[in-house]
Structures are given as structure tokens and as C-alpha cells.
Design an enzyme around this catalytic site. Structure first.
Site, PDB file in Angstrom:
ATOM      1  N   GLU A   1      -6.938   4.843   7.787  1.00  0.00           N
ATOM      2  CA  GLU A   1      -6.796   6.399   7.291  1.00  0.00           C
ATOM      3  C   GLU A   1      -7.986   6.877   6.617  1.00  0.00           C
ATOM      4  O   GLU A   1      -8.413   8.108   6.748  1.00  0.00           O
ATOM      5  CB  GLU A   1      -5.328   6.385   6.335  1.00  0.00           C
ATOM      6  CG  GLU A   1      -4.324   6.250   7.440  1.00  0.00           C
ATOM      7  CD  GLU A   1      -3.085   5.685   6.773  1.00  0.00           C
ATOM      8  OE1 GLU A   1      -2.965   5.544   5.204  1.00  0.00           O
ATOM      9  OE2 GLU A   1      -2.262   4.996   7.092  1.00  0.00           O
TER      10      GLU A   1
ATOM     11  N   HIS B   1      -9.729   1.254   4.886  1.00  0.00           N
ATOM     12  CA  HIS B   1      -8.363   1.544   5.430  1.00  0.00           C
ATOM     13  C   HIS B   1      -8.564   2.503   6.650  1.00  0.00           C
ATOM     14  O   HIS B   1      -9.366   3.476   6.447  1.00  0.00           O
ATOM     15  CB  HIS B   1      -7.227   1.980   4.531  1.00  0.00           C
ATOM     16  CG  HIS B   1      -5.888   2.034   4.946  1.00  0.00           C
ATOM     17  ND1 HIS B   1      -5.522   3.202   5.896  1.00  0.00           N
ATOM     18  CD2 HIS B   1      -4.835   1.310   4.868  1.00  0.00           C
ATOM     19  CE1 HIS B   1      -4.192   2.706   6.093  1.00  0.00           C
ATOM     20  NE2 HIS B   1      -4.058   1.604   5.793  1.00  0.00           N
TER      21      HIS B   1
ATOM     22  N   GLY C   1       2.016   2.526  10.658  1.00  0.00           N
ATOM     23  CA  GLY C   1       3.055   3.629  10.475  1.00  0.00           C
ATOM     24  C   GLY C   1       3.761   4.004  11.631  1.00  0.00           C
ATOM     25  O   GLY C   1       4.417   4.821  12.122  1.00  0.00           O
TER      26      GLY C   1
ATOM     27  N   ASN D   1       0.905  -1.094   0.230  1.00  0.00           N
ATOM     28  CA  ASN D   1      -0.257   0.092   0.005  1.00  0.00           C
ATOM     29  C   ASN D   1       1.003   1.335   0.032  1.00  0.00           C
ATOM     30  O   ASN D   1       1.541   1.556   1.123  1.00  0.00           O
ATOM     31  CB  ASN D   1      -1.036  -0.047   1.139  1.00  0.00           C
ATOM     32  CG  ASN D   1      -1.686   1.085   1.360  1.00  0.00           C
ATOM     33  OD1 ASN D   1      -1.852   1.996   0.369  1.00  0.00           O
ATOM     34  ND2 ASN D   1      -2.381   1.561   2.561  1.00  0.00           N
TER      35      ASN D   1
ATOM     36  N   LYS E   1       0.224   4.290  -0.561  1.00  0.00           N
ATOM     37  CA  LYS E   1      -0.734   5.432   0.195  1.00  0.00           C
ATOM     38  C   LYS E   1      -0.399   6.677  -0.665  1.00  0.00           C
ATOM     39  O   LYS E   1      -0.223   6.388  -1.975  1.00  0.00           O
ATOM     40  CB  LYS E   1       0.000   5.781   1.556  1.00  0.00           C
ATOM     41  CG  LYS E   1      -0.122   4.620   2.587  1.00  0.00           C
ATOM     42  CD  LYS E   1       0.133   4.844   4.083  1.00  0.00           C
ATOM     43  CE  LYS E   1       0.019   3.635   4.787  1.00  0.00           C
ATOM     44  NZ  LYS E   1       0.027   3.858   5.970  1.00  0.00           N
TER      45      LYS E   1
ATOM     46  N   SER F   1       3.114  -1.973  10.404  1.00  0.00           N
ATOM     47  CA  SER F   1       4.619  -1.979  10.645  1.00  0.00           C
ATOM     48  C   SER F   1       5.086  -3.320  10.213  1.00  0.00           C
ATOM     49  O   SER F   1       6.275  -3.875  10.986  1.00  0.00           O
ATOM     50  CB  SER F   1       4.908  -1.418  11.840  1.00  0.00           C
ATOM     51  OG  SER F   1       4.373  -0.141  12.166  1.00  0.00           O
TER      52      SER F   1
ATOM     53  N   GLU G   1      -5.888  -4.703  10.736  1.00  0.00           N
ATOM     54  CA  GLU G   1      -4.732  -3.839  10.817  1.00  0.00           C
ATOM     55  C   GLU G   1      -4.864  -2.989  12.187  1.00  0.00           C
ATOM     56  O   GLU G   1      -5.687  -1.909  12.109  1.00  0.00           O
ATOM     57  CB  GLU G   1      -4.817  -2.834   9.495  1.00  0.00           C
ATOM     58  CG  GLU G   1      -4.306  -3.385   8.180  1.00  0.00           C
ATOM     59  CD  GLU G   1      -3.733  -2.553   7.323  1.00  0.00           C
ATOM     60  OE1 GLU G   1      -2.603  -2.723   6.887  1.00  0.00           O
ATOM     61  OE2 GLU G   1      -4.429  -1.375   7.053  1.00  0.00           O
TER      62      GLU G   1
HETATM   63  C1  PEP Z   1      -0.766   0.366   5.729  1.00  0.00           C
HETATM   64  O1  PEP Z   1      -0.845   1.123   5.053  1.00  0.00           O
HETATM   65  O2  PEP Z   1      -1.860  -0.425   5.681  1.00  0.00           O
HETATM   66  C2  PEP Z   1       0.153  -0.106   6.708  1.00  0.00           C
HETATM   67  C3  PEP Z   1      -0.214  -1.304   7.370  1.00  0.00           C
HETATM   68  O3  PEP Z   1       1.133   0.747   6.756  1.00  0.00           O
HETATM   69  P1  PEP Z   1       2.597   0.605   7.606  1.00  0.00           P
HETATM   70  O4  PEP Z   1       3.141  -0.877   7.264  1.00  0.00           O
HETATM   71  O5  PEP Z   1       3.583   1.600   7.146  1.00  0.00           O
HETATM   72  O6  PEP Z   1       2.443   0.338   9.128  1.00  0.00           O
END
Ligand code: PEP
Length: 251
Positions: A99, A97, A172, A11, A13, A211, A166
């Protein structure tokens, strides 16, 4: 040995320009060309989808969008329909997601409408669910997951549907869920899917995001209910994403 086929998705983003995308894909393809036992997807921003589709043509890498609107077409300035996403070459779309839920007020009802529209257009869906730190600390993790599953999947079948667990506190932040925390949540999600869909849930791909890095992917993938990963930060560099895709398999 797990029976489900692993699925690893990047992803990106709101990152990368056209030249950075072309460079990433040109370097990524040769390294993963021999990977035949897992599904790999990349989700660039909308503006890069068509160029990415062109660069990925004839490879084993699938293209995904990061979001979609639920209407087919019309006066919705700034929105992108499932048909447009298909037309740009996508096979998947990420929906719900955290976000988007957090910054764009996406509710489970909106997520549900988006999933239905995406599936109607023939897209595979990666549905993201997960709890915040406050919810985890208040012992509400399972309640939150249950609501997101029941409302998000209301009237939806499991065909071509991947669930990404998630935990928001791990996205992040560099704070990964431990393998035990991931396994516990994934097992719960599968148990609820079984209640809703029966044994079909045993075939469902439930992936982890939050992460994920080259350092933790092997232990996450060793969990019996973790079938893959949705990777943000560590998917932006070819080296780290390649190592994640080439995770060490359990014996
Ligand atoms: C994501 O964008 O779905 C995500 C898990 O980001 P990160 O790996 O940076 O934590």
C-alpha cells in the site's frame, strides 16, 4: 519440525481509536499469555504506539510501527523517524508494504534507505515484497521478487530482518494464495537469500501475508518455508487474531 521461530504480526493499517486499542490489548493479553514458542507483534497507527507500548509492558507481545522515514530528524513535515519509533516503544517496523509502494510511490531505493535507517536505530525490520496480479499472470512473479530483494536489501545484512511475502492480489481481497503458491514463492525467496547471504538464509524468517484468516492459517503454517504471517483484516478482532496466533502446529 521447523527450526525457525514463528512470527505472527498484526498490521492494523489505518484502523482503531485509543479506546479500541486499549480494549483489544486488554482482551488479547490473557489469551496469548501462555504462548511462548512464537513471536507475536502488533502494528498500530503512529498515534497509538505510546499507549499500546504502555498496555503491552511486561507481556510477550512486541510492538511494531507500520512505516518510518529514512532521515534521523529535521525539516520533514509529517514524517516520523526511526529514533521516534524506538522512543515510542517499538521493536519492529514494517517497511515497503504494497500500500505504501502503490499509494505513496515508495520505490525499492526508498525502501532500502528506510531499512538501513531503521536497522541503524536498532529496529527489527519486516520487509514486504510481492507481485501484482498482472505480474503473476505475465509469469513475472520471480523477477519482481528478485528485484525487490536485491534492491531493497542492497548493503543490508539479515540480522533482525523478516521478509513478508505479500502477493498484492491477495491483500484485503479475501483471495489467499494457495499453500502451494505460498510455498513456491517462499522457497524462491529463501533460495535467492542463500545466493546473497549463504546458509544464514536457512535461519531467516519468511512470513506470508494476504487474506490470512483462522480458516487458512493452519495449512499455510504447514508449508516448510512459511514461518509466520502478517495479518491485516483478520487482526482487527481479538477472536480471529487469537486463533491465528494459536495455529495448529504440524506433528
Ligand atoms: C496486510 O495488511 O499486510 C495484509 C496482508 O492484509 P490482509 O490480511 O487484510 O489481506
Amino acid at each position: 519440525m521447523k527450526m525457525r521461530r514463528p512470527f505472527i504480526a498484526a498490521n492494523w493499517k489505518m484502523n482503531k481509536t485509543l479506546s479500541e486499542t486499549r480494549e483489544f490489548i486488554a482482551n488479547f493479553i490473557p489469551v496469548v499469555r501462555d504462548v511462548s514458542d512464537i513471536d507475536i507483534a502488533i502494528a498500530p497507527p503512529f498515534t497509538l504506539l505510546r499507549a499500546a507500548a504502555e498496555a503491552l509492558k511486561g507481556t510477550n507481545i512486541l510492538l511494531s510501527a507500520q512505516n518510518v522515514f529514512y532521515e534521523e530528524k529535521g525539516a520533514y513535515t509529517g514524517e516520523i523517524s526511526p529514533l521516534m519509533v524506538c522512543d515510542a516503544g517499538c521493536k519492529y517496523v514494517i517497511i515497503g508494504h504494497s500500500e505504501r509502494r502503490q499509494y505513496f510511490n515508495e520505490t525499492d531505493l526508498i525502501v532500502n534507505r528506510k531499512i538501513k535507517a531503521a536497522k541503524k536505530a536498532g529496529l527489527g525490520v519486516i520487509l514486504c515484497i510481492g507481485e501484482s496480479l498482472e505480474e503473476r499472470e505475465a509469469g513475472k512473479t520471480f523477477d519482481v521478487l528478485l528485484k525487490q530483494i536485491e534492491e531493497g536489501l542492497n548493503g543490508v545484512d539479515l540480522e533482525n530482518l523478516i521478509i513478508a511475502y505479500e502477493p498484492i492480489w491477495a491483500i484485503g481481497t479475501g483471495k489467499t494464495a494457495t499453500s502451494e503458491q505460498a510455498q513456491e514463492a517462499h522457497a524462491y525467496i529463501r533460495e535467492r537469500l542463500k545466493i546473497l547471504y549463504g546458509n544464514r538464509a536457512d535461519e531467516s524468517c519468511i512470513i506470508y501475508g494476504g487474506s490470512v484468516t483462522p480458516d487458512n492459517i493452519d495449512s499455510l503454517m504447514a508449508c516448510s518455508d512459511v514461518d509466520g504471517a502478517l495479518v491485516g483484516g483478520a487482526s482487527l478482532k481479538v477472536d480471529s487474531f487469537c486463533r491465528i496466533v494459536k495455529f495448529k502446529k504440524e506433528k
